[in-house]
Write a protein that holds these residues in place. Structure first.
Motif, PDB file in Angstrom:
ATOM      1  N   PHE B 128      65.124  87.133  35.675  1.00 42.02           N
ATOM      2  CA  PHE B 128      64.208  87.923  36.408  1.00 42.02           C
ATOM      3  C   PHE B 128      64.686  89.128  36.982  1.00 42.02           C
ATOM      4  CE2 PHE B 128      63.488  83.186  36.592  1.00 42.02           C
ATOM      5  CZ  PHE B 128      62.481  83.137  35.817  1.00 42.02           C
ATOM      6  N   PHE B 129      65.772  89.586  36.560  1.00 38.43           N
ATOM      7  CA  PHE B 129      66.463  90.778  37.073  1.00 38.43           C
ATOM      8  C   PHE B 129      65.883  91.869  35.977  1.00 38.43           C
ATOM      9  CE2 PHE B 129      69.731  90.508  40.176  1.00 38.43           C
ATOM     10  CZ  PHE B 129      69.822  88.899  40.489  1.00 38.43           C
ATOM     11  N   CYS B 253      73.567  88.135  37.184  1.00 36.45           N
ATOM     12  CA  CYS B 253      72.915  88.991  38.109  1.00 36.45           C
ATOM     13  C   CYS B 253      73.083  90.488  38.307  1.00 36.45           C
ATOM     14  CB  CYS B 253      73.191  88.307  39.362  1.00 36.45           C
ATOM     15  SG  CYS B 253      74.882  88.468  40.008  1.00 36.45           S
ATOM     16  N   PRO B 254      72.870  91.035  37.076  1.00 37.64           N
ATOM     17  CA  PRO B 254      73.295  92.513  37.151  1.00 37.64           C
ATOM     18  C   PRO B 254      72.274  93.574  37.618  1.00 37.64           C
ATOM     19  CG  PRO B 254      72.114  91.636  35.061  1.00 37.64           C
ATOM     20  CD  PRO B 254      72.256  90.329  35.882  1.00 37.64           C
ATOM     21  N   THR B 255      72.822  94.506  38.337  1.00 37.23           N
ATOM     22  CA  THR B 255      71.811  95.340  38.947  1.00 37.23           C
ATOM     23  C   THR B 255      72.292  96.843  38.161  1.00 37.23           C
ATOM     24  OG1 THR B 255      73.479  95.808  40.717  1.00 37.23           O
ATOM     25  CG2 THR B 255      71.770  94.241  41.311  1.00 37.23           C
ATOM     26  N   GLY B 283      68.642  88.935  44.815  1.00 38.90           N
ATOM     27  CA  GLY B 283      68.055  89.057  43.567  1.00 38.90           C
ATOM     28  C   GLY B 283      67.225  87.874  43.224  1.00 38.90           C
ATOM     29  N   LEU B 284      67.498  86.924  44.053  1.00 40.49           N
ATOM     30  CA  LEU B 284      66.585  85.744  44.061  1.00 40.49           C
ATOM     31  C   LEU B 284      65.190  85.992  44.205  1.00 40.49           C
ATOM     32  CD1 LEU B 284      68.814  83.139  46.054  1.00 40.49           C
ATOM     33  CD2 LEU B 284      68.041  82.773  43.773  1.00 40.49           C
ATOM     34  N   SER B 285      65.013  87.294  44.980  1.00 37.99           N
ATOM     35  CA  SER B 285      63.690  87.466  45.402  1.00 37.99           C
ATOM     36  C   SER B 285      62.786  87.800  44.081  1.00 37.99           C
ATOM     37  CB  SER B 285      63.691  88.684  46.195  1.00 37.99           C
ATOM     38  OG  SER B 285      64.287  90.020  45.547  1.00 37.99           O
ATOM     39  N   TYR B 286      63.513  88.367  42.999  1.00 33.95           N
ATOM     40  CA  TYR B 286      62.794  88.514  41.641  1.00 33.95           C
ATOM     41  C   TYR B 286      62.231  86.976  41.162  1.00 33.95           C
ATOM     42  CZ  TYR B 286      65.746  92.786  41.248  1.00 33.95           C
ATOM     43  OH  TYR B 286      65.975  94.118  41.532  1.00 33.95           O
TER      44      TYR B 286
END
Lengths: 331, 331
Positions: B128-129, B253-255, B283-286
């Motif tokens: 979801f990232f 968990c790539p940004t 990123g868990l928020s995604y």
């Protein structure tokens, strides 16, 4: 001592080898003859590289008493036959990798060389690059802590025509690319794996076009390697320890060892008189000089690439090719 | 719609999850209860995150009619039992990966959720990232040409005490690290491998401490992956195509998506009110928002991480653990 070289084979690697040899002191190295099946190509290379004697076929080269050592650069499939011929005629031999197509061939050549007390070296030219010495020093002095994983990739994007030719050349992902990756892993772990598993793709003619491999070593150590004939890969080796990671570009012929931003070394290769076909082929000169160093000292096996290691590599490539389903009759 | 969350589990991931949820609009997300076995820790988390209801054990949480969806973040070994309990009590469930320890457990949970028409999602938060969306777009529009190889590494240097605890936690290299690598490979190849071979090391208690794996896909495609519990690895994914390679840092968990010097995108994660335990946990928020999006639309499976894919991953981890020699009785 001036080492008198004979060249068996007239492919692109023979040209690169001759060009690299020419960068070394002429009082140490002289090429006295070249031999091959295609007379035109033999003549062309002889003229270009100013070699006095050109032979059609390999018998005369083998019997030429003025030759000390033969560089065998024929097709993989013929390495065994031609290396055997040269050893039987009391020549030292530097043979392109893979020395044999199988363990059986390799073991037989090693036995013959040892029996006759002749110098024999599988052309694993990577081992003689100064970057390998520096890498080893960094690892043995604890620079990476304990090394727990090595990952290597070697991918060359070739077309379908070249891919179909691989069968006749005695090539394939394991024998052309895999051996380079195996020697790097063995250079670092210095012992055989306790488990090897691989998978990959075979061409319609039964040649391995890709191979992906997982290796297990004692004490928690692992490695992965992958070769592809459909895409260029990163072609790097990553050596991963508890204190850091080294990423080695052009791992099979590296001229840079980048340890950290503050610790990076670059070596300059000699300039050749002619253009090279392959990347960093000027570095073949390191290997040629290793032959001189060994023979000059009366040593018949290079300590940097022993015949026991050639035997180990051939066992591993047999294992891998068997797992991939390469015809068992070949093994 | 305001989604009413219940939290099952009071570990570090529960804290990170609550901190990430707090960055989302309160009119869409509210945590109404938290449950765990250790009452002190339940109370502490409830107080810190201002959750009105704290339960000892999971039964009351399951029966709390004010809850729409439960985040299951108990130990791997208990995922099956607690997720089943919540589904049986008509709760939607977001379950930490791996959803089941085995294919059998995973299949059973998927069947139950489908039978009851409940939303169920394995917490493969990577999917979801926004970097994954951008990566997919780059690949499907031909930016890499044909992708022929994927290499992924995930290494976490843990000590012997932690390593010995893995057994009781239902952990191990395959279930803790391997699933992340498998989902990335499956995200790109979008079909099951035709061959999987792996090797690795087991601890004295029979837990996999390392795994190295080679995968074969149709049409000449391959992958390698490696997990280690003894050294930090590069923890990158390399996606190798005929037109280029993408190296994806923090692949799970790539940004940042770095395509070339001229084409690099970075996404900013929301700031949490409290410090996170794990890298990029904001990123868990995604993933939390994906739950809202699906449930708001009346969708019971996320199109970005389907239950069929959870089943496939569980089959693959069964295969890998069996090859490594993890006790067959567990499978």
């Amino acid at each position: 001592m001036q080492l008198k070289w004979g060249i068996a084979g007239v492919g692109m690697i023979a040209h690169d080898f001759l060009t690299a040899l020419d960068t070394l002191p002429p009082e140490q190295h002289r090429v006295v003859a070249i031999a091959g099946k295609d007379v035109d190509r033999v003549q062309r290379l002889a003229t270009l590289h100013k070699i006095n004697t050109a032979y059609e076929g390999y018998e005369q080269l083998a019997r030429d008493a003025s030759i000390d050592i033969v560089f065998v650069s024929v097709l993989n499939l013929q390495h065994y036959e031609i290396t055997k011929l040269m050893l039987e005629n009391d020549k030292h031999v530097l043979c392109e990798k893979p020395m044999g197509m199988t363990y059986k061939q390799t073991k037989s050549l090693v036995d013959l060389a040892r029996e006759k007390g002749l110098f024999l070296l599988e052309g694993m030219w990577s081992r003689f690059f100064p970057a390998y010495d520096a890498l080893e020093k960094h690892i043995t002095t604890g620079g990476l802590g304990e090394v727990y994983h090595i990952n290597v990739q070697f991918g060359v994007q070739i077309n379908d025509i070249e891919r179909n030719l691989m069968k006749d050349l005695g090539g394939g992902a394991v024998l052309d690319l895999g051996v380079y990756m195996l020697q790097l892993i063995n250079f670092i772990y210095k012992e055989p794996p306790v488990d090897v598993v691989c998978t990959g793709h075979l061409s319609k003619t039964g040649v391995d076009e890709s191979v992906s491999c997982a290796l297990k070593y004692k004490d928690g150590r692992t490695a992965t390697m992958a070769a592809q004939t459909r895409a260029t890969m990163t072609n790097k080796a990553e050596i991963i320890g508890t204190k850091g990671t080294i990423s080695l570009e052009y791992f099979w012929c590296p001229t840079v060892l980048h340890i950290s931003a503050a610790n990076s070394t670059e070596w300059t290769l000699p300039k050749g008189k002619y253009k090279f076909h392959f990347h960093n082929s000027a570095g073949l000169s390191y290997q040629i000089q290793e032959c001189w160093d060994c023979i000059n000292k009366g040593i018949v096996e290079s300590p940097k690439m022993s015949l026991d290691e050639s035997i180990l590599l051939s066992k591993l490539t047999d294992t891998m090719r068997a797992q991939l389903g390469v015809l068992e009759s070949e093994l």
